[in-house]
Motif scaffolding. Sequence first.
Motif, short mmCIF file in Angstrom:
data_model
loop_
_atom_site.label_atom_id
_atom_site.label_comp_id
_atom_site.label_asym_id
_atom_site.label_seq_id
_atom_site.Cartn_x
_atom_site.Cartn_y
_atom_site.Cartn_z
N ALA A 58 77.34 39.52 3.96
CA ALA A 58 77.64 39.08 2.59
C ALA A 58 78.04 40.27 1.72
N ALA A 59 77.38 41.41 1.91
CA ALA A 59 77.73 42.62 1.14
C ALA A 59 79.12 43.10 1.52
N ALA A 60 79.47 43.00 2.80
CA ALA A 60 80.81 43.39 3.24
C ALA A 60 81.87 42.50 2.60
N LEU A 61 81.57 41.21 2.49
CA LEU A 61 82.50 40.30 1.81
C LEU A 61 82.68 40.70 0.36
N ALA A 62 81.60 41.01 -0.32
CA ALA A 62 81.69 41.41 -1.73
C ALA A 62 82.52 42.68 -1.87
N GLU A 63 82.33 43.65 -0.97
CA GLU A 63 83.12 44.89 -1.04
C GLU A 63 84.60 44.61 -0.76
N LYS A 66 86.23 41.79 -1.25
CA LYS A 66 86.80 41.09 -2.41
C LYS A 66 87.10 42.07 -3.54
N LYS A 67 86.20 43.00 -3.75
CA LYS A 67 86.41 44.00 -4.79
C LYS A 67 87.66 44.83 -4.49
N ALA A 68 87.82 45.22 -3.24
CA ALA A 68 89.00 45.99 -2.84
C ALA A 68 90.27 45.14 -2.96
N CYS A 69 90.19 43.87 -2.61
CA CYS A 69 91.36 42.98 -2.72
C CYS A 69 91.83 42.85 -4.17
N ARG A 70 90.89 42.85 -5.07
CA ARG A 70 91.26 42.68 -6.49
C ARG A 70 92.04 43.88 -7.02
N LEU A 71 91.99 44.99 -6.32
CA LEU A 71 92.73 46.18 -6.73
C LEU A 71 94.16 46.17 -6.18
N GLU A 72 94.46 45.25 -5.29
CA GLU A 72 95.78 45.17 -4.69
C GLU A 72 96.76 44.49 -5.64
N LEU A 100 89.85 45.01 6.50
CA LEU A 100 88.61 44.24 6.50
C LEU A 100 87.71 44.63 7.67
N ALA A 101 88.30 44.92 8.82
CA ALA A 101 87.51 45.38 9.96
C ALA A 101 86.84 46.70 9.63
N ALA A 102 87.56 47.59 8.95
CA ALA A 102 86.99 48.88 8.57
C ALA A 102 85.86 48.69 7.56
N VAL A 103 86.05 47.81 6.60
CA VAL A 103 85.00 47.54 5.61
C VAL A 103 83.76 47.00 6.30
N LEU A 104 83.95 46.08 7.22
CA LEU A 104 82.81 45.52 7.94
C LEU A 104 82.10 46.59 8.75
N LEU A 144 92.30 38.22 -0.03
CA LEU A 144 91.08 37.45 -0.28
C LEU A 144 90.85 36.41 0.81
N LYS A 145 91.93 35.78 1.28
CA LYS A 145 91.82 34.80 2.36
C LYS A 145 91.33 35.49 3.64
N ASP A 146 91.91 36.65 3.95
CA ASP A 146 91.48 37.40 5.13
C ASP A 146 90.01 37.80 5.03
N ALA A 147 89.59 38.21 3.84
CA ALA A 147 88.19 38.59 3.64
C ALA A 147 87.26 37.40 3.88
N GLN A 148 87.64 36.25 3.37
CA GLN A 148 86.83 35.04 3.55
C GLN A 148 86.81 34.62 5.02
N ASP A 149 87.96 34.73 5.69
CA ASP A 149 88.03 34.38 7.12
C ASP A 149 87.13 35.31 7.95
#
Length: 100
Positions: free
Chosen positions: A54-59, A61-67, A8-12, A76-81
């Motif tokens: 907000a765009a980073a959150l969307a990305e 979440k998209k990556a989390c759904r592939l896990e 998530l840090a890398a995505v941000l 998803l919880k980490d992304a929201q946090d």
Amino acid sequence: MTIHTTFLAAVLACSLSPFALAQTASPQPGDPARWYQEDSTAQAQLRTLRKEIAAALAEAKKACRLEPSATRTACLKDAQDTYRQDMANAEKLRVAAHPQ
């Protein structure tokens, strides 16, 4: 740091890098001119930063759904946090990106 937090840090970081580079990048053919206009006020900078967060959150979440489903909920919880923390620190992030 867990894998999720690191990811998530890398995505941000990746999502915010265009925010910092937009001021120095050269326009490419077909790009709207507004992409290369610096936000002139702190309010505009903050608005843009919030869109980026907000765009980073969307990305994320998209990556989390592939896990795998076993780790998806934690991801998803980490992304929201991360989103909540970034929004809470948006002004500090803005100042860091636009030192005066």
